[in-house]
Design a protein around this motif. Structure first.
Motif, mmCIF file in Angstrom:
data_model
loop_
_atom_site.group_PDB
_atom_site.id
_atom_site.type_symbol
_atom_site.label_atom_id
_atom_site.label_comp_id
_atom_site.label_asym_id
_atom_site.label_seq_id
_atom_site.Cartn_x
_atom_site.Cartn_y
_atom_site.Cartn_z
ATOM 1 N N ARG A 295 0.831 -1.203 0.000
ATOM 2 C CA ARG A 295 0.000 0.000 0.000
ATOM 3 C C ARG A 295 0.869 1.258 0.000
ATOM 4 O O ARG A 295 0.596 2.216 -0.724
ATOM 5 N N ALA A 296 1.919 1.261 0.804
ATOM 6 C CA ALA A 296 2.810 2.419 0.848
ATOM 7 C C ALA A 296 3.502 2.629 -0.496
ATOM 8 O O ALA A 296 3.610 3.760 -0.987
ATOM 9 N N GLY A 297 3.974 1.542 -1.105
ATOM 10 C CA GLY A 297 4.657 1.654 -2.390
ATOM 11 C C GLY A 297 3.775 2.259 -3.458
ATOM 12 O O GLY A 297 4.210 3.149 -4.217
ATOM 13 N N ALA A 298 2.525 1.799 -3.529
ATOM 14 C CA ALA A 298 1.607 2.328 -4.536
ATOM 15 C C ALA A 298 1.301 3.805 -4.270
ATOM 16 O O ALA A 298 1.242 4.625 -5.199
ATOM 17 N N ALA A 299 1.120 4.155 -2.996
ATOM 18 C CA ALA A 299 0.821 5.549 -2.654
ATOM 19 C C ALA A 299 2.006 6.457 -2.971
ATOM 20 O O ALA A 299 1.835 7.582 -3.458
ATOM 21 N N ILE A 300 3.215 5.982 -2.701
ATOM 22 C CA ILE A 300 4.406 6.785 -2.987
ATOM 23 C C ILE A 300 4.541 7.048 -4.476
ATOM 24 O O ILE A 300 4.863 8.165 -4.902
ATOM 25 N N ASN A 301 4.304 6.033 -5.293
ATOM 26 C CA ASN A 301 4.386 6.241 -6.741
ATOM 27 C C ASN A 301 3.414 7.324 -7.184
ATOM 28 O O ASN A 301 3.753 8.195 -7.999
ATOM 29 N N GLY A 302 2.191 7.295 -6.652
ATOM 30 C CA GLY A 302 1.219 8.329 -6.989
ATOM 31 C C GLY A 302 1.648 9.705 -6.534
ATOM 32 O O GLY A 302 1.479 10.701 -7.260
ATOM 33 N N GLU A 303 2.216 9.788 -5.325
ATOM 34 C CA GLU A 303 2.693 11.072 -4.811
ATOM 35 C C GLU A 303 3.787 11.648 -5.710
ATOM 36 O O GLU A 303 3.791 12.839 -6.038
ATOM 37 N N LEU A 304 4.735 10.806 -6.120
ATOM 38 C CA LEU A 304 5.830 11.265 -6.969
ATOM 39 C C LEU A 304 5.314 11.703 -8.339
ATOM 40 O O LEU A 304 5.769 12.718 -8.894
ATOM 41 N N LEU A 305 4.399 10.943 -8.876
ATOM 42 C CA LEU A 305 3.856 11.280 -10.190
ATOM 43 C C LEU A 305 3.173 12.639 -10.159
ATOM 44 O O LEU A 305 3.418 13.495 -11.025
ATOM 45 N N MET A 306 2.302 12.862 -9.176
ATOM 46 C CA MET A 306 1.592 14.138 -9.097
ATOM 47 C C MET A 306 2.537 15.303 -8.837
ATOM 48 O O MET A 306 2.369 16.399 -9.375
ATOM 49 N N ALA A 307 3.563 15.080 -8.009
ATOM 50 C CA ALA A 307 4.535 16.140 -7.745
ATOM 51 C C ALA A 307 5.278 16.520 -9.020
ATOM 52 O O ALA A 307 5.513 17.707 -9.295
#
Length: 329
Positions: A295-307
């Motif tokens: 769950r953390a890995g998927a959320a981090i990828n989304g955070e990086l993409l949006m940033a």
């Protein structure tokens, strides 16, 4: 602590290479994120010959499980180093981490998956048999030691609950009060223990009796020996939360230690700082830890993409581009 060479910069650094850390790294590697796992090689479950309750991996040895996980993350370009993070700092919008081996790395996002360590009760002979016939969790070991004469070492009022749970796997259970006084047992405790058929034994445990490399008894300080083949002993859980504290993450106090305040994805109160597995809570079994890491890995990828998108997008209100008209033939 800053090193700006390309080899030192990662999108994500994962501290801890257990189930949670490897699972987060697997997701990030598959998402094409440059990821580093720093693992000190001190898994909590190293005394156990097998792990249970992980669908499709039930009975697998923890060492084999981790070896397979390391092979899987390597397929996606994730780096893994056997080292220890000894210091961390915020660095602008990211983090720097200094390793015991002298290397310094930088990450946009940091995952703490360092787990916890067990401090065992100080009973002679107990540590040597931990993970064999001295166990701590009926869900982890109950099936393997079912129907055998069983003892539960009481080190806190929570041990009463443990003794009651153990009766699901054995009907011959004795609760050795050890560090508890009989006066600490509530009326509800006594009623439930009696209903479950648990015998309550006052007095401190002095040592274990071992015959031919098998637990055969529990010796009290008074000299009495109780024949037992299995002993449940709950360790004191000590969270490895030094890095979280250093970076200013808010902690919450629990009966099992101090753990970070996180959202449902594992994000702490520090932007870009994540916690997974037993670094985020006491009760995470291997399968839960792996889920937390995913769950953390998927959320981090989304955070990086949006940033990245927000950083490259033009200011103001976006507009749709005119699409060329297709000519019908």
């Amino acid at each position: 602590m800053t090193d700006n060479t390309e080899n030192s910069r990662y999108e994500v650094v994962v501290v801890g290479g257990g189930a949670a850390g490897l699972s987060a790294a697997l997701v990030l590697g598959r998402a094409r994120r440059r990821t580093l796992v720093v693992d000190a090689g001190e898994p909590r479950n190293v005394p156990s010959a097998h792990m249970q309750g992980y669908l499709s991996r039930d009975g697998m040895s923890p060492a084999e499980f981790l070896a397979v996980g390391r092979e899987e993350i390597a397929r996606y370009g994730v780096e893994l180093v056997r080292d220890r993070v000894v210091d961390t700092d915020r660095d602008g919008e990211g983090f720097t981490a200094r390793l015991a081996g002298g290397r310094t790395v930088r990450a946009r996002q940091l995952v703490i998956a360092t787990g916890l360590k067990d401090e065992l009760p100080q009973v002679p002979g107990l540590a040597e048999r931990f993970g064999r016939d001295v166990v701590h969790c009926p869900y982890c070991h109950g099936w393997e030691v079912r129907d055998r004469p069983t003892g539960v070492l009481a080190t806190s009022p929570l041990s009463v609950h443990q003794a009651l749970m153990v009766t699901q796997w054995s009907k011959d259970v004795r609760l050795f009060l050890h560090e508890m006084r009989a006066s600490e047992l509530t009326d509800d405790d006594l009623r439930r223990l009696a209903a479950a058929g648990v015998e309550v034994v006052p007095g401190a445990v002095a040592a274990l009796v071992v015959t031919d490399d098998r637990l055969t008894g529990v010796r009290l300080a008074a000299g009495t020996v109780h024949d037992r083949e299995v002993l449940y002993a709950a360790p004191r859980a000590v969270p490895r939360n030094d890095l979280l504290v250093k970076l200013g993450a808010e902690l919450r106090e629990t009966p099992f230690g101090s753990y970070p305040v996180i959202d449902e994805r594992g994000l702490t109160t520090v932007p870009g700082l994540w916690a997974a597995g037993n670094a985020s809570g006491f009760a995470e079994q291997v399968i839960n830890a792996a889920s937390r890491g995913y769950r953390a890995g998927a959320a981090i990828n989304g955070e990086l993409l949006m940033a990245d998108l927000d950083g490259s997008a033009p200011k103001g209100r976006g507009e749709l581009r005119d699409q060329p008209r297709r000519t019908r033939r």
